[in-house]
Design a protein around this motif. Structure first.
Motif, PDB file in Angstrom:
ATOM      1  N   VAL A 172      -1.023   9.612 -44.009  1.00  9.70           N
ATOM      2  CA  VAL A 172       0.082   9.843 -43.195  1.00  9.70           C
ATOM      3  C   VAL A 172       1.061  10.470 -44.136  1.00  9.70           C
ATOM      4  O   VAL A 172       1.810  11.145 -43.844  1.00  9.70           O
ATOM      5  CB  VAL A 172       0.503   8.371 -42.304  1.00  9.70           C
ATOM      6  CG1 VAL A 172       2.033   8.407 -42.251  1.00  9.70           C
ATOM      7  CG2 VAL A 172      -0.226   8.108 -41.400  1.00  9.70           C
ATOM      8  N   LEU A 173       1.093   9.664 -45.337  1.00 11.27           N
ATOM      9  CA  LEU A 173       2.150  10.126 -46.149  1.00 11.27           C
ATOM     10  C   LEU A 173       2.147  11.429 -46.848  1.00 11.27           C
ATOM     11  O   LEU A 173       3.105  12.416 -46.900  1.00 11.27           O
ATOM     12  CB  LEU A 173       2.468   8.994 -47.207  1.00 11.27           C
ATOM     13  CG  LEU A 173       2.971   7.366 -46.945  1.00 11.27           C
ATOM     14  CD1 LEU A 173       2.998   6.708 -47.742  1.00 11.27           C
ATOM     15  CD2 LEU A 173       4.473   7.691 -46.170  1.00 11.27           C
ATOM     16  N   SER A 174       0.918  11.725 -47.160  1.00 11.70           N
ATOM     17  CA  SER A 174       0.828  13.182 -47.789  1.00 11.70           C
ATOM     18  C   SER A 174       0.830  14.252 -46.779  1.00 11.70           C
ATOM     19  O   SER A 174       1.690  15.367 -47.156  1.00 11.70           O
ATOM     20  CB  SER A 174      -0.812  13.295 -48.202  1.00 11.70           C
ATOM     21  OG  SER A 174      -1.234  12.357 -49.430  1.00 11.70           O
ATOM     22  N   ASN A 175       0.499  14.134 -45.317  1.00  8.09           N
ATOM     23  CA  ASN A 175       0.740  15.223 -44.477  1.00  8.09           C
ATOM     24  C   ASN A 175       2.217  15.239 -44.100  1.00  8.09           C
ATOM     25  O   ASN A 175       2.722  16.322 -43.767  1.00  8.09           O
ATOM     26  CB  ASN A 175      -0.306  14.909 -43.275  1.00  8.09           C
ATOM     27  CG  ASN A 175      -1.510  15.237 -43.913  1.00  8.09           C
ATOM     28  OD1 ASN A 175      -1.913  16.449 -43.943  1.00  8.09           O
ATOM     29  ND2 ASN A 175      -2.482  14.499 -44.156  1.00  8.09           N
ATOM     30  N   ALA A 176       2.825  14.076 -44.085  1.00  4.16           N
ATOM     31  CA  ALA A 176       4.128  14.018 -43.678  1.00  4.16           C
ATOM     32  C   ALA A 176       4.965  15.014 -44.711  1.00  4.16           C
ATOM     33  O   ALA A 176       5.908  15.526 -44.338  1.00  4.16           O
ATOM     34  CB  ALA A 176       4.671  12.638 -43.405  1.00  4.16           C
ATOM     35  N   ALA A 177       4.795  14.770 -46.091  1.00  2.00           N
ATOM     36  CA  ALA A 177       5.410  15.325 -47.099  1.00  2.00           C
ATOM     37  C   ALA A 177       4.949  16.772 -46.886  1.00  2.00           C
ATOM     38  O   ALA A 177       5.891  17.583 -47.022  1.00  2.00           O
ATOM     39  CB  ALA A 177       4.830  14.641 -48.400  1.00  2.00           C
ATOM     40  N   LEU A 186       2.201  10.450 -35.921  1.00  2.00           N
ATOM     41  CA  LEU A 186       1.417  10.273 -36.998  1.00  2.00           C
ATOM     42  C   LEU A 186       1.077   8.699 -37.018  1.00  2.00           C
ATOM     43  O   LEU A 186      -0.176   8.337 -37.136  1.00  2.00           O
ATOM     44  CB  LEU A 186       1.820  10.796 -38.512  1.00  2.00           C
ATOM     45  CG  LEU A 186       2.020  12.388 -38.434  1.00  2.00           C
ATOM     46  CD1 LEU A 186       2.738  12.656 -39.722  1.00  2.00           C
ATOM     47  CD2 LEU A 186       0.696  12.736 -38.496  1.00  2.00           C
ATOM     48  N   VAL A 187       2.141   7.803 -37.161  1.00  2.00           N
ATOM     49  CA  VAL A 187       2.023   6.454 -37.064  1.00  2.00           C
ATOM     50  C   VAL A 187       1.061   5.977 -35.858  1.00  2.00           C
ATOM     51  O   VAL A 187       0.253   4.915 -36.231  1.00  2.00           O
ATOM     52  CB  VAL A 187       3.408   5.683 -37.095  1.00  2.00           C
ATOM     53  CG1 VAL A 187       3.170   4.193 -37.004  1.00  2.00           C
ATOM     54  CG2 VAL A 187       3.947   6.048 -38.647  1.00  2.00           C
ATOM     55  N   GLN A 188       1.454   6.557 -34.539  1.00  2.00           N
ATOM     56  CA  GLN A 188       0.715   6.028 -33.522  1.00  2.00           C
ATOM     57  C   GLN A 188      -1.013   6.336 -33.718  1.00  2.00           C
ATOM     58  O   GLN A 188      -1.598   5.777 -33.090  1.00  2.00           O
ATOM     59  CB  GLN A 188       1.310   6.312 -32.367  1.00  2.00           C
ATOM     60  CG  GLN A 188       2.712   5.879 -32.093  1.00  2.00           C
ATOM     61  CD  GLN A 188       3.638   6.458 -30.943  1.00  2.00           C
ATOM     62  OE1 GLN A 188       3.426   7.616 -30.803  1.00  2.00           O
ATOM     63  NE2 GLN A 188       4.616   5.974 -30.767  1.00  2.00           N
ATOM     64  N   PRO A 228     -14.974  18.245 -42.815  1.00  2.00           N
ATOM     65  CA  PRO A 228     -14.511  17.965 -41.499  1.00  2.00           C
ATOM     66  C   PRO A 228     -12.911  17.102 -41.625  1.00  2.00           C
ATOM     67  O   PRO A 228     -12.567  17.181 -40.477  1.00  2.00           O
ATOM     68  CB  PRO A 228     -15.538  16.787 -41.191  1.00  2.00           C
ATOM     69  CG  PRO A 228     -15.901  16.222 -42.463  1.00  2.00           C
ATOM     70  CD  PRO A 228     -16.035  17.387 -43.263  1.00  2.00           C
ATOM     71  N   ASP A 229     -12.680  16.783 -42.881  1.00  2.00           N
ATOM     72  CA  ASP A 229     -11.331  16.337 -43.077  1.00  2.00           C
ATOM     73  C   ASP A 229     -10.120  16.828 -42.630  1.00  2.00           C
ATOM     74  O   ASP A 229      -9.284  16.497 -41.927  1.00  2.00           O
ATOM     75  CB  ASP A 229     -11.032  15.668 -44.330  1.00  2.00           C
ATOM     76  CG  ASP A 229     -12.019  14.479 -44.894  1.00  2.00           C
ATOM     77  OD1 ASP A 229     -12.330  13.724 -43.962  1.00  2.00           O
ATOM     78  OD2 ASP A 229     -12.224  14.509 -45.964  1.00  2.00           O
ATOM     79  N   HIS A 230     -10.287  18.257 -42.895  1.00  2.00           N
ATOM     80  CA  HIS A 230      -9.255  19.104 -42.443  1.00  2.00           C
ATOM     81  C   HIS A 230      -9.236  19.327 -41.021  1.00  2.00           C
ATOM     82  O   HIS A 230      -8.054  19.391 -40.554  1.00  2.00           O
ATOM     83  CB  HIS A 230      -9.421  20.530 -43.111  1.00  2.00           C
ATOM     84  CG  HIS A 230      -8.643  21.611 -42.713  1.00  2.00           C
ATOM     85  ND1 HIS A 230      -8.716  22.455 -41.354  1.00  2.00           N
ATOM     86  CD2 HIS A 230      -7.178  22.148 -42.966  1.00  2.00           C
ATOM     87  CE1 HIS A 230      -7.719  23.466 -41.061  1.00  2.00           C
ATOM     88  NE2 HIS A 230      -6.696  22.802 -42.039  1.00  2.00           N
ATOM     89  N   ALA A 269      -3.850   3.991 -33.386  1.00  2.00           N
ATOM     90  CA  ALA A 269      -4.786   4.038 -32.116  1.00  2.00           C
ATOM     91  C   ALA A 269      -6.228   3.494 -32.691  1.00  2.00           C
ATOM     92  O   ALA A 269      -6.598   2.743 -31.710  1.00  2.00           O
ATOM     93  CB  ALA A 269      -4.739   5.138 -31.508  1.00  2.00           C
ATOM     94  N   ASP A 270      -6.832   4.388 -33.534  1.00  2.00           N
ATOM     95  CA  ASP A 270      -8.163   4.265 -33.836  1.00  2.00           C
ATOM     96  C   ASP A 270      -8.471   4.376 -35.269  1.00  2.00           C
ATOM     97  O   ASP A 270      -9.496   4.686 -35.644  1.00  2.00           O
ATOM     98  CB  ASP A 270      -8.998   5.080 -32.674  1.00  2.00           C
ATOM     99  CG  ASP A 270      -8.757   6.413 -32.972  1.00  2.00           C
ATOM    100  OD1 ASP A 270      -7.840   6.788 -33.961  1.00  2.00           O
ATOM    101  OD2 ASP A 270      -9.112   7.354 -32.417  1.00  2.00           O
ATOM    102  N   ASP A 271      -7.310   4.188 -36.075  1.00  2.00           N
ATOM    103  CA  ASP A 271      -7.612   4.104 -37.615  1.00  2.00           C
ATOM    104  C   ASP A 271      -8.042   5.554 -38.110  1.00  2.00           C
ATOM    105  O   ASP A 271      -8.870   5.920 -39.054  1.00  2.00           O
ATOM    106  CB  ASP A 271      -8.332   3.101 -38.165  1.00  2.00           C
ATOM    107  CG  ASP A 271      -8.444   2.851 -39.497  1.00  2.00           C
ATOM    108  OD1 ASP A 271      -9.240   2.613 -40.226  1.00  2.00           O
ATOM    109  OD2 ASP A 271      -7.209   3.107 -40.067  1.00  2.00           O
ATOM    110  N   ARG A 272      -7.567   6.624 -37.289  1.00  2.00           N
ATOM    111  CA  ARG A 272      -8.080   7.917 -37.837  1.00  2.00           C
ATOM    112  C   ARG A 272      -7.256   8.542 -38.980  1.00  2.00           C
ATOM    113  O   ARG A 272      -7.650   9.396 -39.509  1.00  2.00           O
ATOM    114  CB  ARG A 272      -7.610   8.947 -36.611  1.00  2.00           C
ATOM    115  CG  ARG A 272      -8.669   8.597 -35.426  1.00  2.00           C
ATOM    116  CD  ARG A 272      -8.532   9.652 -34.383  1.00  2.00           C
ATOM    117  NE  ARG A 272      -7.530   9.460 -33.513  1.00  2.00           N
ATOM    118  CZ  ARG A 272      -6.932  10.271 -32.689  1.00  2.00           C
ATOM    119  NH1 ARG A 272      -7.587  11.558 -32.353  1.00  2.00           N
ATOM    120  NH2 ARG A 272      -5.820  10.046 -32.201  1.00  2.00           N
ATOM    121  N   LEU A 273      -6.160   7.886 -39.145  1.00  2.00           N
ATOM    122  CA  LEU A 273      -5.253   8.176 -40.273  1.00  2.00           C
ATOM    123  C   LEU A 273      -5.253   7.108 -41.389  1.00  2.00           C
ATOM    124  O   LEU A 273      -4.739   5.936 -40.898  1.00  2.00           O
ATOM    125  CB  LEU A 273      -3.809   8.730 -39.887  1.00  2.00           C
ATOM    126  CG  LEU A 273      -3.790  10.113 -39.504  1.00  2.00           C
ATOM    127  CD1 LEU A 273      -2.312  10.444 -39.061  1.00  2.00           C
ATOM    128  CD2 LEU A 273      -4.161  11.192 -40.386  1.00  2.00           C
TER     129      LEU A 273
END
Length: 406
Positions: A237-242, A222-224, A99-101, A228-232
């Motif tokens: 955040v950093l891995s997916n931004a990269a 991504l930061v927001q 489910p992470d993806h 919002a609810d600690d979903r990331l």
């Protein structure tokens, strides 16, 4: 399960694909592998498929999933979390399974909806004209440096929120980092780890800025989402931004460069594109098919299924040669011919299923605008014979491509 073909010829063909010149022109080798058997076995035990239907199954069927990061332990890297290049890749949505993806993709998919992508058209058209203006007046240019890299890196840079003056520095870093998609060895990691760490450190600084001063870009989103609810997590955040930044220009740079080479090897098709901008959409699909910027995709079988007429069992690793599927004559008549008006074209170049490339609509739009404009501006464009191919099969392209403009 019946024995799957593994013989000296199969192993020799697969070995040729690991180095030049096999990587430069893999298609005859793909064809021979397909003639031998729909499914062959590599020397490391992985199954290799080269037919269109089987490749489509590998990337679309939910019974095949990405190799879990823990499998890196079985290829000699139990400490993969300590390698920035591997940690950054295997904690991004590129290699994760549900489910992470599902959670991660949902959070960023809104930036790549057809409506939002189409809204970028005027900006992309301006960038294309500016880059063509920069090429004008020069008898010879490096197409990668002058056009194929700056266009997509500036488009994704704007979307993500990477400052313009900082974008060019990522090209070599991303190329070194993504070598781990090809093969993982200590020598590769010696280059990939510092590159991945540098990318992460730079993006971490931008993320911190967005926490303090959010703007209208994907980094802020991504930061927001995290706040919002600690979903990331910070790591996500950093891995997916990269990932988003690297994928946003790497594949499109290769699409543009590979596409130009294909067109200039077929001058009648290049001239046709200049006369018929209405062919932009089918032309890009054909160029994606003809010389795909992404050539292969790997999965692991989680439940038995059929490939190439045989049942493949749970735990088998499968490599789909997407470039081979795109040249399967059972799906594409006369696959070695470049036909910009080819009908019923559905290349596998962006994968499929839940991992279908998130940025595919953006890459297509950039190429659909750029290539007809290039053909109109420079009808006498020609190859000089000076080209540096990227030493990679997974991501097929050029690091340098010199062209005469007139």
């Amino acid at each position: 399960m019946p024995d799957i073909v593994q013989n000296p010829e199969v192993l020799a063909l697969l070995d040729e694909l690991t180095r030049m010149p096999g990587r430069a022109d893999p298609y005859p080798r793909y064809a021979r592998l397909r003639e031998i058997s729909p499914v062959v076995r590599a020397d490391d035990g992985a199954l290799v498929v080269t037919g269109y239907g089987d490749c489509a199954t590998v990337v679309r069927d939910p019974r095949l999933q990405h190799l879990p990061a823990d499998m890196l332990a079985f290829v000699g890297f139990p400490d993969w979390r300590e390698h920035p290049a591997l940690h950054q890749l295997f904690t991004s949505m590129l290699t994760l399974n549900p489910p992470d993806h599902t959670r991660l993709r949902r959070l960023v998919s809104s930036a790549f909806t057809p409506r939002r992508v189409e809204a970028l058209r005027p900006a992309i058209e301006r960038m294309v004209q500016d880059l063509l203006d920069g090429m004008d007046g020069h008898d010879e240019v490096d197409f990668v440096e002058a056009f194929a890299f700056p266009l997509p890196v500036n488009v994704i840079g704007e979307l993500l929120g990477v400052p313009a003056q900082e974008r060019a520095g990522f090209q070599t870093l991303v190329r070194d980092w993504t070598q781990v998609l090809e093969v993982i060895t200590p020598d590769v990691l010696a280059r990939a780890d510092p590159a991945a760490a540098a990318i992460r450190d730079h993006l971490a600084g931008l993320v911190e800025q967005r926490r303090q001063r959010p703007t209208d870009d994907l980094l802020s989103a991504l930061v927001q989402a995290q706040a919002a609810d600690d979903r990331l997590t910070d790591e996500e955040v950093l891995s997916n931004a990269a990932l988003l930044f690297a994928a946003g220009f790497e594949t499109t740079t290769n699409l543009l460069a590979n596409g130009v080479v294909a067109l200039l090897h077929h001058p009648e098709q290049y001239a046709l594109l200049g006369r018929r901008p209405d062919l932009a959409q089918p032309a890009v699909e054909e160029l994606l098919r003809y010389d795909s910027p992404v050539q292969l995709s790997s999965r692991v079988v989680t439940a038995p299924l059929e490939l190439g007429g045989v049942t493949v069992g749970e735990g088998e690793r499968v490599v789909a040669y997407l470039g081979a599927g795109n040249h399967d004559p059972a799906r594409f008549p006369d696959p070695g011919a470049l036909r910009l008006d080819r009908a019923d074209n559905a290349p596998l170049s962006f994968g499929g299923g839940i991992h279908y490339c998130l940025g595919a609509p953006l890459a297509r739009l950039e190429a659909q605008i750029a290539l007809p404009a290039l053909a109109r501006r420079f009808p006498s464009l020609a190859l000089t014979g000076q080209a540096q191919r990227r030493d990679s099969l997974s991501l097929k392209g050029y690091t340098s491509l010199r062209l005469r403009t007139g």
